[in-house]
Design a protein around this motif. Sequence first.
Motif, PDB file in Angstrom:
ATOM      1  N   HIS A   6      21.648  10.615 -21.403  1.00 18.94           N
ATOM      2  CA  HIS A   6      20.832   9.988 -20.377  1.00 18.94           C
ATOM      3  C   HIS A   6      21.402   8.625 -20.014  1.00 18.94           C
ATOM      4  CE1 HIS A   6      17.289   8.664 -18.239  1.00 18.94           C
ATOM      5  NE2 HIS A   6      16.933   9.920 -18.224  1.00 18.94           N
ATOM      6  N   PRO A   7      21.723   8.396 -18.734  1.00 16.41           N
ATOM      7  CA  PRO A   7      22.350   7.134 -18.337  1.00 16.41           C
ATOM      8  C   PRO A   7      21.417   5.938 -18.316  1.00 16.41           C
ATOM      9  CG  PRO A   7      21.985   8.455 -16.408  1.00 16.41           C
ATOM     10  CD  PRO A   7      21.587   9.310 -17.612  1.00 16.41           C
ATOM     11  N   PHE A   8      20.127   6.112 -18.604  1.00 13.14           N
ATOM     12  CA  PHE A   8      19.167   5.019 -18.464  1.00 13.14           C
ATOM     13  C   PHE A   8      18.541   4.603 -19.792  1.00 13.14           C
ATOM     14  CE2 PHE A   8      19.078   7.602 -14.619  1.00 13.14           C
ATOM     15  CZ  PHE A   8      19.512   6.662 -13.710  1.00 13.14           C
ATOM     16  N   THR A   9      19.257   4.752 -20.884  1.00 17.88           N
ATOM     17  CA  THR A   9      18.644   4.498 -22.172  1.00 17.88           C
ATOM     18  C   THR A   9      19.083   3.193 -22.826  1.00 17.88           C
ATOM     19  OG1 THR A   9      20.319   5.838 -23.207  1.00 17.88           O
ATOM     20  CG2 THR A   9      18.234   6.923 -22.686  1.00 17.88           C
ATOM     21  N   PRO A  15      14.122   3.115 -17.929  1.00 15.80           N
ATOM     22  CA  PRO A  15      13.895   4.562 -17.993  1.00 15.80           C
ATOM     23  C   PRO A  15      13.109   5.027 -16.759  1.00 15.80           C
ATOM     24  CG  PRO A  15      13.230   3.481 -20.035  1.00 15.80           C
ATOM     25  CD  PRO A  15      13.488   2.408 -19.020  1.00 15.80           C
ATOM     26  N   PRO A  16      13.686   5.898 -15.926  1.00 14.95           N
ATOM     27  CA  PRO A  16      13.019   6.286 -14.677  1.00 14.95           C
ATOM     28  C   PRO A  16      11.669   6.950 -14.890  1.00 14.95           C
ATOM     29  CG  PRO A  16      15.078   7.500 -14.966  1.00 14.95           C
ATOM     30  CD  PRO A  16      14.980   6.536 -16.087  1.00 14.95           C
ATOM     31  N   HIS A  17      11.487   7.662 -15.992  1.00 20.77           N
ATOM     32  CA  HIS A  17      10.199   8.308 -16.217  1.00 20.77           C
ATOM     33  C   HIS A  17       9.092   7.271 -16.398  1.00 20.77           C
ATOM     34  CE1 HIS A  17      11.543   7.596 -20.351  1.00 20.77           C
ATOM     35  NE2 HIS A  17      10.276   7.703 -20.707  1.00 20.77           N
ATOM     36  N   LEU A  18       9.407   6.106 -16.945  1.00 20.14           N
ATOM     37  CA  LEU A  18       8.387   5.068 -17.089  1.00 20.14           C
ATOM     38  C   LEU A  18       8.012   4.463 -15.743  1.00 20.14           C
ATOM     39  CD1 LEU A  18       9.517   3.222 -20.340  1.00 20.14           C
ATOM     40  CD2 LEU A  18       7.704   4.917 -20.051  1.00 20.14           C
ATOM     41  N   LEU A  19       8.976   4.396 -14.829  1.00 22.21           N
ATOM     42  CA  LEU A  19       8.665   3.911 -13.484  1.00 22.21           C
ATOM     43  C   LEU A  19       7.760   4.900 -12.762  1.00 22.21           C
ATOM     44  CD1 LEU A  19      12.184   2.578 -12.476  1.00 22.21           C
ATOM     45  CD2 LEU A  19      10.242   1.279 -13.351  1.00 22.21           C
ATOM     46  N   LYS A  34       7.076  -6.943 -10.467  1.00 22.58           N
ATOM     47  CA  LYS A  34       6.638  -8.063 -11.312  1.00 22.58           C
ATOM     48  C   LYS A  34       5.726  -7.566 -12.432  1.00 22.58           C
ATOM     49  CE  LYS A  34       5.611 -12.392 -12.401  1.00 22.58           C
ATOM     50  NZ  LYS A  34       5.764 -12.489 -13.835  1.00 22.58           N
ATOM     51  N   GLU A  35       4.791  -6.700 -12.098  1.00 22.34           N
ATOM     52  CA  GLU A  35       3.879  -6.161 -13.118  1.00 22.34           C
ATOM     53  C   GLU A  35       4.633  -5.366 -14.177  1.00 22.34           C
ATOM     54  OE1 GLU A  35      -0.095  -5.621 -10.314  1.00 22.34           O
ATOM     55  OE2 GLU A  35       1.357  -3.985 -10.466  1.00 22.34           O
ATOM     56  N   LEU A  36       5.570  -4.541 -13.725  1.00 26.05           N
ATOM     57  CA  LEU A  36       6.337  -3.740 -14.686  1.00 26.05           C
ATOM     58  C   LEU A  36       7.281  -4.613 -15.498  1.00 26.05           C
ATOM     59  CD1 LEU A  36       7.004  -0.526 -12.619  1.00 26.05           C
ATOM     60  CD2 LEU A  36       5.427  -0.823 -14.525  1.00 26.05           C
ATOM     61  N   ALA A  37       7.855  -5.630 -14.874  1.00 21.82           N
ATOM     62  CA  ALA A  37       8.706  -6.558 -15.621  1.00 21.82           C
ATOM     63  C   ALA A  37       7.902  -7.200 -16.746  1.00 21.82           C
ATOM     64  CB  ALA A  37       9.274  -7.630 -14.692  1.00 21.82           C
ATOM     65  N   ASP A  38       6.687  -7.610 -16.436  1.00 15.40           N
ATOM     66  CA  ASP A  38       5.823  -8.191 -17.463  1.00 15.40           C
ATOM     67  C   ASP A  38       5.534  -7.176 -18.568  1.00 15.40           C
ATOM     68  OD1 ASP A  38       5.741 -10.555 -16.039  1.00 15.40           O
ATOM     69  OD2 ASP A  38       3.751 -10.182 -15.172  1.00 15.40           O
ATOM     70  N   GLU A  39       5.262  -5.935 -18.171  1.00 12.75           N
ATOM     71  CA  GLU A  39       4.964  -4.888 -19.151  1.00 12.75           C
ATOM     72  C   GLU A  39       6.176  -4.592 -20.039  1.00 12.75           C
ATOM     73  OE1 GLU A  39       3.642  -0.245 -19.129  1.00 12.75           O
ATOM     74  OE2 GLU A  39       2.684  -1.594 -17.697  1.00 12.75           O
ATOM     75  N   PHE A  40       7.394  -4.622 -19.450  1.00 15.62           N
ATOM     76  CA  PHE A  40       8.611  -4.368 -20.213  1.00 15.62           C
ATOM     77  C   PHE A  40       9.094  -5.633 -20.933  1.00 15.62           C
ATOM     78  CE2 PHE A  40       9.495  -1.000 -16.825  1.00 15.62           C
ATOM     79  CZ  PHE A  40       8.991   0.019 -17.609  1.00 15.62           C
ATOM     80  N   ASN A  41       8.373  -6.739 -20.715  1.00 15.38           N
ATOM     81  CA  ASN A  41       8.683  -8.008 -21.368  1.00 15.38           C
ATOM     82  C   ASN A  41      10.058  -8.544 -20.947  1.00 15.38           C
ATOM     83  OD1 ASN A  41       7.630 -10.033 -22.904  1.00 15.38           O
ATOM     84  ND2 ASN A  41       8.453  -9.272 -24.823  1.00 15.38           N
ATOM     85  N   ILE A  42      10.355  -8.428 -19.650  1.00 20.74           N
ATOM     86  CA  ILE A  42      11.593  -8.946 -19.083  1.00 20.74           C
ATOM     87  C   ILE A  42      11.246  -9.723 -17.815  1.00 20.74           C
ATOM     88  CG2 ILE A  42      13.095  -7.140 -20.040  1.00 20.74           C
ATOM     89  CD1 ILE A  42      12.984  -5.720 -17.325  1.00 20.74           C
ATOM     90  N   SER A  43      12.182 -10.504 -17.321  1.00 20.79           N
ATOM     91  CA  SER A  43      11.940 -11.246 -16.083  1.00 20.79           C
ATOM     92  C   SER A  43      11.992 -10.296 -14.885  1.00 20.79           C
ATOM     93  CB  SER A  43      12.998 -12.349 -15.907  1.00 20.79           C
ATOM     94  OG  SER A  43      14.257 -11.772 -15.619  1.00 20.79           O
ATOM     95  N   HIS A  44      11.420 -10.748 -13.769  1.00 17.87           N
ATOM     96  CA  HIS A  44      11.470  -9.938 -12.552  1.00 17.87           C
ATOM     97  C   HIS A  44      12.916  -9.741 -12.113  1.00 17.87           C
ATOM     98  CE1 HIS A  44      11.102  -9.090  -8.187  1.00 17.87           C
ATOM     99  NE2 HIS A  44      10.169  -8.287  -8.636  1.00 17.87           N
ATOM    100  N   GLN A  45      13.750 -10.779 -12.271  1.00 18.30           N
ATOM    101  CA  GLN A  45      15.170 -10.675 -11.928  1.00 18.30           C
ATOM    102  C   GLN A  45      15.850  -9.614 -12.788  1.00 18.30           C
ATOM    103  OE1 GLN A  45      16.917 -12.138  -9.493  1.00 18.30           O
ATOM    104  NE2 GLN A  45      18.778 -11.088 -10.116  1.00 18.30           N
ATOM    105  N   ALA A  46      15.569  -9.604 -14.089  1.00 24.79           N
ATOM    106  CA  ALA A  46      16.158  -8.592 -14.984  1.00 24.79           C
ATOM    107  C   ALA A  46      15.678  -7.201 -14.594  1.00 24.79           C
ATOM    108  CB  ALA A  46      15.798  -8.891 -16.440  1.00 24.79           C
ATOM    109  N   PHE A  47      14.406  -7.087 -14.211  1.00 25.92           N
ATOM    110  CA  PHE A  47      13.868  -5.799 -13.765  1.00 25.92           C
ATOM    111  C   PHE A  47      14.657  -5.312 -12.544  1.00 25.92           C
ATOM    112  CE2 PHE A  47      11.157  -3.400 -10.893  1.00 25.92           C
ATOM    113  CZ  PHE A  47      10.650  -2.410 -11.721  1.00 25.92           C
TER     114      PHE A  47
END
Length: 77
Positions: A6-9, A15-19, A34-47
């Motif tokens: 899987h190229p997204f691991t 992970p596309p399934h989480l999106l 922004k909400e998902l970045a917060d949930e993944f504990n990363i910055s919006h830029q990193a997301f």
Amino acid sequence: MSSDNHPFTTNNHLPPHLLLINGYYSVPRNATGKELADEFNISHQAFSERLWRGYRELVKNALLLGCSTDEMEKVAK
């Protein structure tokens, strides 16, 4: 699905399934970047960067199906 294939691991991809599960691809969207970045504990830029890398890998893998090894090496550079 095996994470080895899987190229997204990695930490560089989302992970596309989480999106999908979180409604990022719903219309209208059920979750913002922004909400998902917060949930993944990363910055919006990193997301955004991880999402872009994931799209690139997805498109690259889809387009390279049936290509010769030489063609794949050109794209990989």
